[in-house]
Write a protein that holds these residues in place. Structure first.
Motif, PDB file in Angstrom:
ATOM      1  N   GLN A  33       0.654  -1.344   0.179  1.00  0.00           N
ATOM      2  CA  GLN A  33       0.028  -0.001   0.078  1.00  0.00           C
ATOM      3  C   GLN A  33       0.909   1.332  -0.056  1.00  0.00           C
ATOM      4  OE1 GLN A  33      -2.276  -0.925   3.508  1.00  0.00           O
ATOM      5  NE2 GLN A  33      -4.284  -1.063   2.227  1.00  0.00           N
ATOM      6  N   PRO A  34       1.668   1.406  -0.993  1.00  0.00           N
ATOM      7  CA  PRO A  34       2.470   2.509  -1.090  1.00  0.00           C
ATOM      8  C   PRO A  34       1.907   4.049  -1.379  1.00  0.00           C
ATOM      9  CG  PRO A  34       2.590   1.417  -3.210  1.00  0.00           C
ATOM     10  CD  PRO A  34       1.669   0.743  -2.590  1.00  0.00           C
ATOM     11  N   LYS A  35       2.520   5.089  -0.792  1.00  0.00           N
ATOM     12  CA  LYS A  35       1.882   6.337  -1.170  1.00  0.00           C
ATOM     13  C   LYS A  35       2.120   6.696  -2.543  1.00  0.00           C
ATOM     14  CE  LYS A  35       4.095   9.820   0.612  1.00  0.00           C
ATOM     15  NZ  LYS A  35       4.682  10.698   1.728  1.00  0.00           N
ATOM     16  N   ALA A  36       3.215   6.258  -3.170  1.00  0.00           N
ATOM     17  CA  ALA A  36       3.420   6.426  -4.473  1.00  0.00           C
ATOM     18  C   ALA A  36       4.577   5.635  -5.051  1.00  0.00           C
ATOM     19  CB  ALA A  36       4.090   8.036  -4.645  1.00  0.00           C
ATOM     20  N   GLU A  80       3.158  12.387  -9.920  1.00  0.00           N
ATOM     21  CA  GLU A  80       3.176  13.364  -8.561  1.00  0.00           C
ATOM     22  C   GLU A  80       4.387  14.352  -8.995  1.00  0.00           C
ATOM     23  OE1 GLU A  80       2.463  14.878  -5.843  1.00  0.00           O
ATOM     24  OE2 GLU A  80       1.804  12.800  -4.843  1.00  0.00           O
ATOM     25  N   PRO A  81       3.836  15.389  -9.525  1.00  0.00           N
ATOM     26  CA  PRO A  81       4.973  16.518 -10.130  1.00  0.00           C
ATOM     27  C   PRO A  81       5.732  17.154  -8.791  1.00  0.00           C
ATOM     28  CG  PRO A  81       2.618  16.886 -10.884  1.00  0.00           C
ATOM     29  CD  PRO A  81       2.444  15.806 -10.027  1.00  0.00           C
ATOM     30  N   GLU A  82       5.233  17.370  -7.510  1.00  0.00           N
ATOM     31  CA  GLU A  82       6.078  17.900  -6.413  1.00  0.00           C
ATOM     32  C   GLU A  82       7.114  16.863  -6.083  1.00  0.00           C
ATOM     33  OE1 GLU A  82       5.251  19.078  -1.933  1.00  0.00           O
ATOM     34  OE2 GLU A  82       3.469  18.957  -3.209  1.00  0.00           O
ATOM     35  N   GLN A 114      -6.654  -0.303 -10.042  1.00  0.00           N
ATOM     36  CA  GLN A 114      -7.271   0.833 -10.008  1.00  0.00           C
ATOM     37  C   GLN A 114      -6.545   2.072 -10.266  1.00  0.00           C
ATOM     38  OE1 GLN A 114     -10.669   0.165  -9.559  1.00  0.00           O
ATOM     39  NE2 GLN A 114      -9.792  -2.016  -9.370  1.00  0.00           N
ATOM     40  N   ALA A 115      -5.395   1.992 -10.803  1.00  0.00           N
ATOM     41  CA  ALA A 115      -4.441   3.096 -11.140  1.00  0.00           C
ATOM     42  C   ALA A 115      -4.417   4.386 -10.026  1.00  0.00           C
ATOM     43  CB  ALA A 115      -4.706   3.471 -12.465  1.00  0.00           C
ATOM     44  N   GLU A 116      -4.953   4.089  -8.738  1.00  0.00           N
ATOM     45  CA  GLU A 116      -4.926   5.023  -7.847  1.00  0.00           C
ATOM     46  C   GLU A 116      -3.387   5.415  -7.207  1.00  0.00           C
ATOM     47  OE1 GLU A 116      -4.541   1.211  -5.361  1.00  0.00           O
ATOM     48  OE2 GLU A 116      -5.021   1.847  -7.250  1.00  0.00           O
ATOM     49  N   VAL A 117      -2.411   4.782  -7.377  1.00  0.00           N
ATOM     50  CA  VAL A 117      -1.060   5.147  -6.879  1.00  0.00           C
ATOM     51  C   VAL A 117      -0.389   5.927  -7.834  1.00  0.00           C
ATOM     52  CG1 VAL A 117       0.874   4.320  -5.784  1.00  0.00           C
ATOM     53  CG2 VAL A 117      -1.159   2.759  -5.558  1.00  0.00           C
TER      54      VAL A 117
END
Length: 245
Positions: A33-36, A80-82, A114-117
């Protein structure tokens, strides 16, 4: 803490074809369950280190000769551009806009369907030495403390000139190299792995080095290796997955 991963992404048809590797990657994603995700793919080769700052990276179909349904696959994971701009500063990488090549989106579409990460792509600077690639991984290691998954996506063996039917038996020269890598990783013999071109049957399995090099990045980003999966497709594509704790 998340491990870093080396994933053998195989043929683009892995996205659609039920194989042991396909099923394994689906299960692996359910355990994470990674954040990114920060991914280094063999299919984004470059002279210098590049990082994609795209907020909505496109799905790149960088292949030919496959069924239409594969070209219709989309993987709309956000960027995640930042994070990408931070990596550009920390790694002295050049920011650019780029989508996800199949070395990135094929395994990720199985792991996180789900392409949510969010996904940030780093290029593979193929002219860097093996030691420099491992050092790049070391500089990415701190991301693991932030629940960011570092992935090197390549192929443990990758001689497309010798491709066979999908369920063909593995030739001895493929197994010899795969066994050598497994043994060196089990021993944490990084010196030998940094000289992997001298391994038995290395040139036969990698006429060009770019599909092995992401393993060095993943190795640098983590600690002791564990082989999570081993299977073979098309006789000569060892689909091994390694975690570096």
């Amino acid at each position: 803490m998340l491990p870093s991963l080396f994933i053998s992404h195989g043929s683009p048809m892995l996205a659609l074809t039920r194989t042991p590797a396909h099923d394994f990657l689906r299960g692996l994603g359910q355990r994470l369950q990674p954040k990114a995700v920060v991914v280094v793919s063999a299919h984004w080769a470059s002279r210098q280190l590049l990082v994609s700052t795209s907020a909505h990276p496109e799905t790149i179909h960088d292949f030919g000769g496959f069924p239409r349904e594969l070209f219709e696959c989309q993987y709309p994971a956000p960027g995640e551009p930042e994070l990408a701009l931070r990596l550009a500063r920390e790694l002295n990488a050049v920011p650019t806009e780029r989508g996800l090549d199949h070395g990135a989106w094929v395994p990720l579409s199985l792991m996180f369907p789900q392409a949510e990460v969010p996904v940030v792509s780093l290029s593979l600077p193929v002219q860097w030495s093996n030691a420099e690639l491992a050092a790049l991984g070391e500089r990415l290691a701190a991301l693991r403390d932030e629940n960011i998954l570092v992935i090197g996506s390549g192929s443990l063996t990758h001689n497309l000139y010798e491709m066979q039917a999908r369920d063909a038996a593995m030739p001895a020269w493929v197994g010899e190299f795969a066994d050598w890598v497994e043994a060196r990783l089990a021993e944490d013999d990084r010196e030998a792995l940094l000289a992997w071109e001298s391994a038995p049957k290395a040139r036969e399995n990698h006429p060009t080095p770019e599909h092995f090099q992401p393993l060095l990045v993943a190795m640098g980003a983590g600690g002791q290796a564990e082989r999570l999966h081993h299977s073979v497709e098309h006789g000569v594509l060892a689909m091994d997955v390694y975690a570096f704790a």
